[in-house]
Motif scaffolding. Structure first.
Motif, PDB file in Angstrom:
ATOM      1  N   MET A  50     -52.433   6.898   1.635  1.00 50.30           N
ATOM      2  CA  MET A  50     -52.352   6.239   2.925  1.00 50.30           C
ATOM      3  C   MET A  50     -53.427   5.165   3.060  1.00 50.30           C
ATOM      4  SD  MET A  50     -53.815   5.969   6.119  1.00 50.30           S
ATOM      5  CE  MET A  50     -54.921   7.363   6.223  1.00 50.30           C
ATOM      6  N   ALA A  51     -54.650   5.496   2.641  1.00 55.09           N
ATOM      7  CA  ALA A  51     -55.730   4.518   2.721  1.00 55.09           C
ATOM      8  C   ALA A  51     -55.430   3.290   1.860  1.00 55.09           C
ATOM      9  CB  ALA A  51     -57.054   5.160   2.300  1.00 55.09           C
ATOM     10  N   ALA A  52     -54.885   3.514   0.670  1.00 54.23           N
ATOM     11  CA  ALA A  52     -54.551   2.390  -0.209  1.00 54.23           C
ATOM     12  C   ALA A  52     -53.528   1.478   0.452  1.00 54.23           C
ATOM     13  CB  ALA A  52     -54.027   2.907  -1.546  1.00 54.23           C
ATOM     14  N   LEU A  53     -52.538   2.067   1.116  1.00 54.79           N
ATOM     15  CA  LEU A  53     -51.525   1.270   1.807  1.00 54.79           C
ATOM     16  C   LEU A  53     -52.132   0.517   2.979  1.00 54.79           C
ATOM     17  CD1 LEU A  53     -48.529   3.780   1.847  1.00 54.79           C
ATOM     18  CD2 LEU A  53     -48.860   1.819   0.332  1.00 54.79           C
ATOM     19  N   LEU A  54     -52.992   1.190   3.722  1.00 59.26           N
ATOM     20  CA  LEU A  54     -53.598   0.565   4.900  1.00 59.26           C
ATOM     21  C   LEU A  54     -54.415  -0.662   4.496  1.00 59.26           C
ATOM     22  CD1 LEU A  54     -55.353   2.507   7.775  1.00 59.26           C
ATOM     23  CD2 LEU A  54     -56.185   0.306   6.970  1.00 59.26           C
ATOM     24  N   TYR A  55     -55.250  -0.505   3.475  1.00 58.84           N
ATOM     25  CA  TYR A  55     -56.100  -1.635   3.096  1.00 58.84           C
ATOM     26  C   TYR A  55     -55.306  -2.724   2.389  1.00 58.84           C
ATOM     27  CZ  TYR A  55     -59.961   1.275   4.588  1.00 58.84           C
ATOM     28  OH  TYR A  55     -60.803   2.039   5.352  1.00 58.84           O
ATOM     29  N   ALA A  56     -54.268  -2.349   1.648  1.00 56.09           N
ATOM     30  CA  ALA A  56     -53.402  -3.379   1.051  1.00 56.09           C
ATOM     31  C   ALA A  56     -52.722  -4.205   2.138  1.00 56.09           C
ATOM     32  CB  ALA A  56     -52.360  -2.720   0.151  1.00 56.09           C
ATOM     33  N   SER A  57     -52.398  -3.565   3.248  1.00 60.10           N
ATOM     34  CA  SER A  57     -51.709  -4.273   4.335  1.00 60.10           C
ATOM     35  C   SER A  57     -52.587  -5.337   4.974  1.00 60.10           C
ATOM     36  CB  SER A  57     -51.252  -3.279   5.406  1.00 60.10           C
ATOM     37  OG  SER A  57     -52.339  -2.816   6.197  1.00 60.10           O
ATOM     38  N   ALA A 101     -53.832 -11.052   3.000  1.00 60.95           N
ATOM     39  CA  ALA A 101     -53.153 -12.139   3.701  1.00 60.95           C
ATOM     40  C   ALA A 101     -51.692 -12.280   3.323  1.00 60.95           C
ATOM     41  CB  ALA A 101     -53.889 -13.452   3.442  1.00 60.95           C
ATOM     42  N   ASP A 102     -51.335 -11.984   2.078  1.00 63.25           N
ATOM     43  CA  ASP A 102     -49.959 -12.191   1.624  1.00 63.25           C
ATOM     44  C   ASP A 102     -49.130 -10.916   1.651  1.00 63.25           C
ATOM     45  OD1 ASP A 102     -51.283 -10.902  -0.399  1.00 63.25           O
ATOM     46  OD2 ASP A 102     -50.457 -12.134  -2.024  1.00 63.25           O
ATOM     47  N   CYS A 103     -49.634  -9.839   2.260  1.00 64.33           N
ATOM     48  CA  CYS A 103     -48.885  -8.578   2.283  1.00 64.33           C
ATOM     49  C   CYS A 103     -47.791  -8.648   3.344  1.00 64.33           C
ATOM     50  CB  CYS A 103     -49.823  -7.410   2.585  1.00 64.33           C
ATOM     51  SG  CYS A 103     -48.994  -5.809   2.513  1.00 64.33           S
ATOM     52  N   PRO A 104     -46.539  -8.302   2.996  1.00 66.90           N
ATOM     53  CA  PRO A 104     -45.434  -8.420   3.948  1.00 66.90           C
ATOM     54  C   PRO A 104     -45.306  -7.239   4.903  1.00 66.90           C
ATOM     55  CG  PRO A 104     -44.580  -7.691   1.854  1.00 66.90           C
ATOM     56  CD  PRO A 104     -46.050  -7.925   1.648  1.00 66.90           C
ATOM     57  N   PHE A 105     -46.148  -6.230   4.776  1.00 64.30           N
ATOM     58  CA  PHE A 105     -46.022  -5.080   5.670  1.00 64.30           C
ATOM     59  C   PHE A 105     -47.342  -4.812   6.394  1.00 64.30           C
ATOM     60  CE2 PHE A 105     -47.366  -3.051   1.652  1.00 64.30           C
ATOM     61  CZ  PHE A 105     -48.392  -2.224   2.082  1.00 64.30           C
ATOM     62  N   GLU A 106     -47.232  -4.118   7.512  1.00 63.80           N
ATOM     63  CA  GLU A 106     -48.404  -3.615   8.219  1.00 63.80           C
ATOM     64  C   GLU A 106     -48.177  -2.143   8.531  1.00 63.80           C
ATOM     65  OE1 GLU A 106     -49.049  -4.722  12.328  1.00 63.80           O
ATOM     66  OE2 GLU A 106     -47.053  -5.631  12.417  1.00 63.80           O
ATOM     67  N   VAL A 107     -49.244  -1.405   8.668  1.00 62.09           N
ATOM     68  CA  VAL A 107     -49.151   0.010   9.003  1.00 62.09           C
ATOM     69  C   VAL A 107     -49.226   0.127  10.518  1.00 62.09           C
ATOM     70  CG1 VAL A 107     -50.186   2.293   8.728  1.00 62.09           C
ATOM     71  CG2 VAL A 107     -50.221   0.667   6.823  1.00 62.09           C
ATOM     72  N   VAL A 108     -48.129   0.566  11.135  1.00 59.82           N
ATOM     73  CA  VAL A 108     -48.077   0.630  12.596  1.00 59.82           C
ATOM     74  C   VAL A 108     -48.339   2.030  13.132  1.00 59.82           C
ATOM     75  CG1 VAL A 108     -46.536  -1.346  12.802  1.00 59.82           C
ATOM     76  CG2 VAL A 108     -45.561   0.956  12.606  1.00 59.82           C
ATOM     77  N   LEU A 109     -48.227   3.039  12.261  1.00 56.89           N
ATOM     78  CA  LEU A 109     -48.453   4.413  12.701  1.00 56.89           C
ATOM     79  C   LEU A 109     -48.787   5.288  11.498  1.00 56.89           C
ATOM     80  CD1 LEU A 109     -48.197   6.540  15.072  1.00 56.89           C
ATOM     81  CD2 LEU A 109     -45.874   6.951  14.221  1.00 56.89           C
ATOM     82  N   THR A 128     -55.467   7.060  -9.353  1.00 59.04           N
ATOM     83  CA  THR A 128     -55.841   5.642  -9.418  1.00 59.04           C
ATOM     84  C   THR A 128     -54.609   4.772  -9.646  1.00 59.04           C
ATOM     85  OG1 THR A 128     -58.042   6.156 -10.286  1.00 59.04           O
ATOM     86  CG2 THR A 128     -57.225   3.930 -10.658  1.00 59.04           C
ATOM     87  N   ALA A 129     -53.732   5.203 -10.532  1.00 56.84           N
ATOM     88  CA  ALA A 129     -52.497   4.456 -10.786  1.00 56.84           C
ATOM     89  C   ALA A 129     -51.606   4.440  -9.549  1.00 56.84           C
ATOM     90  CB  ALA A 129     -51.750   5.073 -11.971  1.00 56.84           C
ATOM     91  N   GLU A 130     -51.548   5.568  -8.857  1.00 59.32           N
ATOM     92  CA  GLU A 130     -50.744   5.629  -7.629  1.00 59.32           C
ATOM     93  C   GLU A 130     -51.202   4.589  -6.628  1.00 59.32           C
ATOM     94  OE1 GLU A 130     -49.870   9.464  -5.829  1.00 59.32           O
ATOM     95  OE2 GLU A 130     -50.659  10.441  -7.625  1.00 59.32           O
ATOM     96  N   HIS A 131     -52.507   4.428  -6.470  1.00 59.49           N
ATOM     97  CA  HIS A 131     -53.048   3.492  -5.484  1.00 59.49           C
ATOM     98  C   HIS A 131     -52.703   2.048  -5.819  1.00 59.49           C
ATOM     99  CE1 HIS A 131     -56.336   6.529  -4.072  1.00 59.49           C
ATOM    100  NE2 HIS A 131     -55.107   6.893  -3.760  1.00 59.49           N
ATOM    101  N   GLN A 132     -52.470   1.761  -7.103  1.00 58.75           N
ATOM    102  CA  GLN A 132     -52.058   0.409  -7.503  1.00 58.75           C
ATOM    103  C   GLN A 132     -50.555   0.212  -7.309  1.00 58.75           C
ATOM    104  OE1 GLN A 132     -54.788  -1.441  -8.238  1.00 58.75           O
ATOM    105  NE2 GLN A 132     -55.781   0.547  -7.892  1.00 58.75           N
ATOM    106  N   LEU A 133     -49.801   1.240  -7.655  1.00 57.93           N
ATOM    107  CA  LEU A 133     -48.344   1.117  -7.659  1.00 57.93           C
ATOM    108  C   LEU A 133     -47.739   1.119  -6.252  1.00 57.93           C
ATOM    109  CD1 LEU A 133     -45.652   1.104  -9.284  1.00 57.93           C
ATOM    110  CD2 LEU A 133     -45.749   3.622  -9.219  1.00 57.93           C
ATOM    111  N   TYR A 134     -48.176   2.031  -5.413  1.00 63.05           N
ATOM    112  CA  TYR A 134     -47.496   2.261  -4.133  1.00 63.05           C
ATOM    113  C   TYR A 134     -47.464   1.013  -3.250  1.00 63.05           C
ATOM    114  CZ  TYR A 134     -45.576   5.873  -0.977  1.00 63.05           C
ATOM    115  OH  TYR A 134     -44.759   6.659  -0.207  1.00 63.05           O
ATOM    116  N   PRO A 135     -48.607   0.343  -3.016  1.00 62.96           N
ATOM    117  CA  PRO A 135     -48.548  -0.847  -2.159  1.00 62.96           C
ATOM    118  C   PRO A 135     -47.643  -1.941  -2.712  1.00 62.96           C
ATOM    119  CG  PRO A 135     -50.816  -0.114  -2.432  1.00 62.96           C
ATOM    120  CD  PRO A 135     -49.985   0.650  -3.428  1.00 62.96           C
ATOM    121  N   ARG A 136     -47.652  -2.109  -4.034  1.00 64.98           N
ATOM    122  CA  ARG A 136     -46.853  -3.188  -4.628  1.00 64.98           C
ATOM    123  C   ARG A 136     -45.357  -2.910  -4.469  1.00 64.98           C
ATOM    124  NH1 ARG A 136     -48.408  -5.886 -10.279  1.00 64.98           N
ATOM    125  NH2 ARG A 136     -50.185  -6.319  -8.929  1.00 64.98           N
ATOM    126  N   VAL A 137     -44.954  -1.665  -4.704  1.00 64.51           N
ATOM    127  CA  VAL A 137     -43.534  -1.329  -4.585  1.00 64.51           C
ATOM    128  C   VAL A 137     -43.073  -1.449  -3.129  1.00 64.51           C
ATOM    129  CG1 VAL A 137     -41.836   0.519  -4.802  1.00 64.51           C
ATOM    130  CG2 VAL A 137     -43.495   0.127  -6.627  1.00 64.51           C
TER     131      VAL A 137
END
Length: 294
Positions: free
Chosen positions: A1-8, A11-19, A157-166
């Protein structure tokens, strides 16, 4: 979750974490999300039926304006209704190279099998546990002397790289386009027409009846943008494709039932599309509605 939040926050990330939602009220991730200004929701699931709890979560997701769901350490099975509601828009990450080592105790299983490579997988969520369509994978080497703990740390560590990109790729494909906006206006102007996600696509159906159209964009990694509508059957379908193969095609999964794909990734004759939507609507509407003039 933290990896997704900070990836969001890029500047070029197409998603935001709303909840950020959890069935564990004291989950550490809730505090982190709140500290970063992200809305949170939690409710203890104990004493509740699975479907009732999922209805509660679904209402919060809808209220927050979520368009996709990313499971991150969520350890509860989901009800069929919830899975269907978010079909094509809910993803999960699993610490193995699926379809190998589904379920729990993954790293122990990898080590017991003597495998030299493991990894992680992001997949769409279906009613089949860890069995939905795979969206991305990363391989991780199993090192001599590895334990389940050391292996899990590298896979994480690999999960944190893969999840935001996918997720970025998935959301980027699903972003509303001007073509879908136009199609939506036409489809929803038909009597009793409504929209909901189905089979991972924007679907249009007649209230009290059936689906009459789907919007597809690179849905099967085919690069095609199209609207799917009903024909009278496979004979008409074949005739249309033979007559104009640049416009019509036989869509995967839907084709055997007589549906036809009309391509929208070239010059669009919107009058032609409107006619097809109306025809497909009549084939799907209850008799009491199908006779209405419009």
């Amino acid at each position: 979750m933290a990896a997704l939040l900070y990836a969001s926050r890029l500047a070029d990330c197409p998603f935001e974490v709303v909840l950020v939602a959890s069935n564990v009220p004291d989950a550490a991730g809730l505090a982190l999300a709140a500290a970063e200004g992200v809305e949170t929701f939690s409710h203890d699931h104990r004493g509740m039926k699975r479907a009732d709890f999922d209805t509660l979560i679904d209402a919060e997701l809808t209220r927050a304006g979520a368009t996709h769901v990313a499971l991150a350490g969520y350890m509860r099975l989901l009800s069929d209704g919830f899975v269907e509601r978010w079909a094509g828009r809910m993803v999960n990450i699993h610490p193995s190279l699926l379809p190998a080592h589904k379920g729990l105790d993954v790293h122990e299983g990898v080590l017991a099998a003597g495998e030299s490579v493991t990894g992680c997988t992001v997949h769409l969520v279906t009613s089949d546990l860890d069995g939905g369509p795979i969206l991305g994978q990363v391989q991780v080497a199993v090192l001599p002397g590895d334990t389940a703990v050391t292996l899990a740390a590298r896979v994480l560590t690999a999960e944190h790289q893969l999840y935001p990109r996918v997720i970025a790729d998935l959301v980027g494909k699903d972003l509303t386009s001007p073509i879908l906006d136009r199609l939506r206006v036409v489809a929803l102007a038909l009597p009793a027409a409504a929209e909901k996600q189905s089979h991972g696509m924007a679907g249009f159906f007649v209230t009290g009846g059936k689906f009459f159209a789907y919007f597809t964009r690179d849905h099967h990694n085919d690069g095609v943008t199209a609207v799917l509508v009903k024909t009278s059957g496979t004979e008409e379908q074949a005739s249309l494709i033979e007559r104009d193969p640049d416009l019509y095609y036989r869509p995967a999964y839907f084709g055997p039932s007589g549906w036809i794909g009309i391509r929208l990734d070239r010059e669009i004759d919107w009058g032609h599309i409107e006619d097809w939507l109306a025809r497909s609507w009549r084939a799907s509407a209850p008799k009491r509605l199908a006779m209405l003039p419009f």
